[in-house]
Design a protein around this motif. Structure first.
Motif, mmCIF file in Angstrom:
data_model
loop_
_atom_site.group_PDB
_atom_site.id
_atom_site.type_symbol
_atom_site.label_atom_id
_atom_site.label_comp_id
_atom_site.label_asym_id
_atom_site.label_seq_id
_atom_site.Cartn_x
_atom_site.Cartn_y
_atom_site.Cartn_z
ATOM 1 N N VAL A 1 -9.936 -4.331 8.963
ATOM 2 C CA VAL A 1 -9.000 -4.938 8.045
ATOM 3 C C VAL A 1 -8.056 -3.863 7.728
ATOM 4 C CG1 VAL A 1 -9.179 -5.265 5.464
ATOM 5 C CG2 VAL A 1 -11.427 -5.804 6.866
ATOM 6 N N GLY A 2 -6.940 -4.407 7.499
ATOM 7 C CA GLY A 2 -5.620 -3.526 7.310
ATOM 8 C C GLY A 2 -6.050 -2.826 6.169
ATOM 9 N N MET A 3 -5.271 -1.638 6.157
ATOM 10 C CA MET A 3 -5.555 -0.590 5.109
ATOM 11 C C MET A 3 -4.114 -0.172 4.878
ATOM 12 S SD MET A 3 -7.461 3.169 5.426
ATOM 13 C CE MET A 3 -7.320 4.348 4.365
ATOM 14 N N GLN A 4 -3.643 0.084 3.589
ATOM 15 C CA GLN A 4 -2.743 0.662 3.093
ATOM 16 C C GLN A 4 -2.933 1.385 1.782
ATOM 17 O OE1 GLN A 4 -0.508 -2.862 1.987
ATOM 18 N NE2 GLN A 4 -1.398 -2.967 -0.102
ATOM 19 N N PRO A 5 -1.904 2.392 1.502
ATOM 20 C CA PRO A 5 -2.467 3.457 0.339
ATOM 21 C C PRO A 5 -2.505 2.544 -0.721
ATOM 22 C CG PRO A 5 -0.283 4.182 1.751
ATOM 23 C CD PRO A 5 -0.766 2.888 2.316
ATOM 24 N N SER A 6 -3.377 2.954 -1.895
ATOM 25 C CA SER A 6 -3.424 2.665 -3.129
ATOM 26 C C SER A 6 -2.010 2.960 -4.032
ATOM 27 C CB SER A 6 -4.805 3.230 -3.848
ATOM 28 O OG SER A 6 -4.451 4.527 -4.356
ATOM 29 N N ALA A 7 -1.969 2.013 -4.935
ATOM 30 C CA ALA A 7 -0.888 2.293 -5.996
ATOM 31 C C ALA A 7 -0.959 3.766 -6.575
ATOM 32 C CB ALA A 7 -0.760 1.112 -7.124
ATOM 33 N N GLY A 8 -2.263 4.012 -6.857
ATOM 34 C CA GLY A 8 -2.209 5.590 -7.563
ATOM 35 C C GLY A 8 -1.663 6.570 -6.634
#
Length: 103
Positions: free
Chosen positions: A15-22
C-alpha cells in the motif's frame, strides 16, 4: 472479468505510504529538509544516512520513507552510534571550553 493466472517467482503487495500530517507539521516547525515525497531528507544516504540538515535531528526508519521491519531495526542500531558521537562531541566541546555541563 476473467480470473488472472500467472506464474510468478515473487509477488509483492504494498500500500502506498506518505508522511502523516503530524510529522509534516513537526518537520516544518523544525525546518528539517524533506525529500520530494515529504519524508525526512538524509544529508547523504550512503555515508551518513541518519543525519539531516539540522544538527541533533536524526532520520531513522520509516521517517525516511517506506521500509521493512528489518531495515528499520538496522537503521535504529546504526543511529545509536551517530547519537552517541553527537552527544560525546557536545560534552567534549563544553569541557574544553571549561563550561559546566550536566547530563
Amino acid at each position: 472479468a476473467k480470473p488472472l493466472k500467472m506464474n510468478l517467482d515473487l509477488l509483492v503487495l504494498l500500500v502506498g505510504m506518505q508522511p502523516s500530517a503530524g510529522i509534516t507539521k513537526i518537520l516544518n516547525d523544525l525546518e528539517v529538509e524533506k525529500d520530494a515525497d515529504g519524508f525526512l531528507k538524509q544529508t547523504d544516504s550512503h555515508l551518513s544516512p541518519s543525519k539531516t540538515n539540522i544538527a541533533g535531528v536524526f532520520a531513522v526508519g520509516a521517517a525516511t520513507g517506506p521500509k521493512t521491519i528489518e531495515e528499520t531495526i538496522s537503521d535504529a542500531r546504526a543511529v545509536t552510534l551517530e547519537i552517541s558521537n553527537y552527544l560525546h562531541n557536545k560534552v567534549a566541546s563544553k569541557i574544553l571550553k571549561n563550561e559546566s555541563y550536566f547530563i
